[in-house]
Design an enzyme around this catalytic site. Structure first.
Site, PDB file in Angstrom:
ATOM      1  N   ASP A 271       8.455   9.955  -0.665  1.00  0.00           N
ATOM      2  CA  ASP A 271       6.829  10.628  -1.242  1.00  0.00           C
ATOM      3  C   ASP A 271       6.603   9.818  -2.648  1.00  0.00           C
ATOM      4  OD1 ASP A 271       4.414  11.498  -0.182  1.00  0.00           O
ATOM      5  OD2 ASP A 271       4.978  13.005  -1.894  1.00  0.00           O
ATOM      6  N   GLU A 314       7.043   5.147  -0.511  1.00  0.00           N
ATOM      7  CA  GLU A 314       5.363   5.135  -0.548  1.00  0.00           C
ATOM      8  C   GLU A 314       5.188   4.811  -1.939  1.00  0.00           C
ATOM      9  OE1 GLU A 314       1.642   7.803  -0.251  1.00  0.00           O
ATOM     10  OE2 GLU A 314       3.561   8.481  -1.288  1.00  0.00           O
TER      11      GLU A 314
END
Length: 553
Positions: A271, A314
């Site tokens: 993330d 990401e």
């Protein structure tokens, strides 16, 4: 006696039909799994399936949340249930990415969209524990076991950038661990990294190499749970082995890699990558690779294959057109090399799908993945949990969505409910909550239109799963009208060839396969089930569909 009878029968078969034997040998080739062509299913753990209603409420999370902003009951057991039922196998899924399952903040917070709890998993309170709303360690062991038994890899979600928000139940971590005073403006490299993503989301000091003590609230928590001594012992061993300073990022890396050594997960989706210094991910890769090698060494009976640990990042707004580079405006960064990520999520894919025809799109992805991104990959998606502008928000084009996503070069990310046209527009929601409704199982059971959509996704997904050529192979157009192309893939002795036709005429269709398959080769259309033999370089398929998926019988 049985063994000798089998050998005699096999010998007679070989002598009686050489061609038949050669086909058997081809079929016996084990299809290799390659991440570059995987069919990955992304789900919110809390929103997929409720397998255990007894864990729906914990830590007195009883405030009334905004619509779709509280825990809805989905859990690890619910995912395992669907694995056992064969739902993912029927869909051609060979990897599952789950949102974070670590223990979340106990309180709720209002970000201007109503009270929100950490149902999504990105608001960590304790990296070392699974949130009881999601399940237990025993539940995760069972999930990984059942998934691996069906050839499905498990990808968890790693957060190193931030803790959860501060609430009355969740005090801020010490100042040497987090910063809370500067909010990101996203206009430069520094203003994207050394700052909080939003207000009240403490930013881990990932740049720090200073030795820090454990946060007092974590020490108190572990002591109350009777595991303080064990956690400290493991941390001491980790820092002694690695030689890393006891800096915040290395504590978190230790806690995250424990899920590899204990459970044997196959990968991490990472993330908020661009909000952390790039060298952090190079360090993280080293620790993940070490943990995975230790798991394989200690659990040889649980090893699926020789694939390396999978890291997909990401980097928000990264697109395949950037190749290996991401541009901050004042600085470009390569997140692939030096070695860190094998793949990045491709935020550009939905725009390519809207603006380009099939051939232009497939060629672009083929040329980039075989050129600037050779040796790496992209994770393509058309809808996701935090992208408010999906390809088909109203679910008016579920068949085209499947065609573009599942037949494009690169790794495909099926967002839960793509395959069942789960609504992405939910009245009464605020912000990204509209993307996160509970899985529409009832529609799958009772609505004929939903069943038709699901069947289409299943056929394409299984075809993709059987043939790494679809996602990882070389793309070449055969004819423009009707539109047909082939994909070819080779890995050692394994060779894979397929032909796909899109928007072809319904009824009788004649397809030129002379450049791909030899005369008298027996083929079949995986979509309709029709079979055909190559004659004069062509095959004839008679079906009521405008798509063909050609493979060897």
């Amino acid at each position: 006696m049985y063994k000798y009878s089998f050998i005699i029968a096999l010998t007679l078969t070989i002598l009686s039909c050489k061609e038949h034997t050669e086909r058997i040998e081809v079929q016996k080739q084990e299809t290799p799994f390659v991440w570059e062509g995987a069919n990955l299913y992304f789900l919110l753990t809390d929103r997929f399936n409720n397998g255990d209603t007894s864990n729906d409420v914990n830590f007195e999370r009883t405030w009334k949340p905004g619509k779709l902003r509280g825990f809805e009951g989905g859990d690890i057991k619910g995912i395992t249930q669907k694995i056992k039922e064969g739902y993912f196998t029927d869909l051609g899924i060979n990897a599952i990415w789950m949102t974070p399952i670590v223990e979340q903040i106990h309180g709720g917070t209002d970000e201007g969209t109503g009270v929100t709890y950490g149902f999504h998993g990105y608001w960590t309170k304790d990296w070392t524990n699974i949130d009881p709303n999601f399940g237990t360690k025993e539940d995760l062991h069972e999930l990984v076991k059942e998934a691996h038994a069906k050839g499905i890899r498990i990808v968890l979600d790693a957060v190193i950038n931030h803790t959860g928000p501060v609430t009355g139940k969740d005090p801020v971590w010490p100042e040497e661990w987090v910063r809370t005073d500067v909010q990101c403006t996203y206009d430069t490299y520094d203003h994207t990294i050394s700052c909080t993503l939003v207000e009240n989301l403490p930013d881990i000091r990932t740049e720090s190499n200073d030795n820090v003590e454990l946060p007092p609230q974590l020490v108190e928590k572990w002591k109350a749970e009777g595991r303080y001594e064990q956690e400290v012992k493991e941390l001491d061993a980790f820092f002694e082995r690695t030689g890393h300073p006891r800096a915040p990022r290395f504590y978190i890396m230790k806690w995250l890699t424990d899920y590899i050594t204990e459970f044997g997960i196959d990968g991490y989706r990472v993330d908020t990558v661009k909000h952390t210094e790039e060298y952090v991910w190079q360090e993280f890769k080293v620790e993940c690779d070490y943990a995975f090698s230790e798991f394989k060494k200690n659990n040889p009976d649980k090893v699926i294959d020789e694939n390396d640990f999978y890291l997909v990042g990401e980097v928000y707004n990264y697109g395949i057109s950037g190749g290996q580079w991401f541009d901050f405006g004042d600085r470009t960064v390569n997140y692939f090399n030096p070695p860190s990520f094998q793949s990045l999520i491709n935020f550009e894919f939905k725009w390519n799908a809207k603006q380009m025809g099939y051939e232009a799109m497939f060629k672009k992805y083929n040329d980039t993945l075989k050129g600037p991104l050779k040796g790496f990959g992209t994770l393509n998606y058309l809808s996701s949990h935090d992208d408010g502008r999906p390809f088909d928000a109203l679910r008016e084009k579920p068949f085209e969505t499947a065609n573009r996503l599942l037949l494009s070069p690169g790794t495909s990310q099926v967002y839960y409910g793509d395959e069942s046209a789960r609504s992405l527009v939910v009245e009464g929601t605020e912000g990204d909550a509209t993307l996160r409704s509970f899985m529409n199982w009832e529609a799958i059971k009772s609505d004929p239109k939903t069943k038709d959509v699901l069947t289409h996704w299943q056929k394409l997904g299984q075809f993709r799963q059987r043939h790494p050529a679809v996602g990882a192979g070389l793309h070449q157009m055969i004819t423009e009208q009707p539109y047909c192309f082939y994909r070819s893939f080779q890995n050692g002795d394994f060779k894979d060839l397929v032909i796909v036709g899109l928007d072809v005429p319904k009824g009788k269709k004649v397809i030129d396969v002379s450049k791909i398959f030899e005369e008298r080769t027996m083929l079949q259309d995986a979509y309709s089930g029709e079979k055909a033999t190559v004659e004069n370089g062509k095959i004839t398929i008679n079906s009521d569909f405008n798509i063909v998926l050609i493979e060897k019988q």
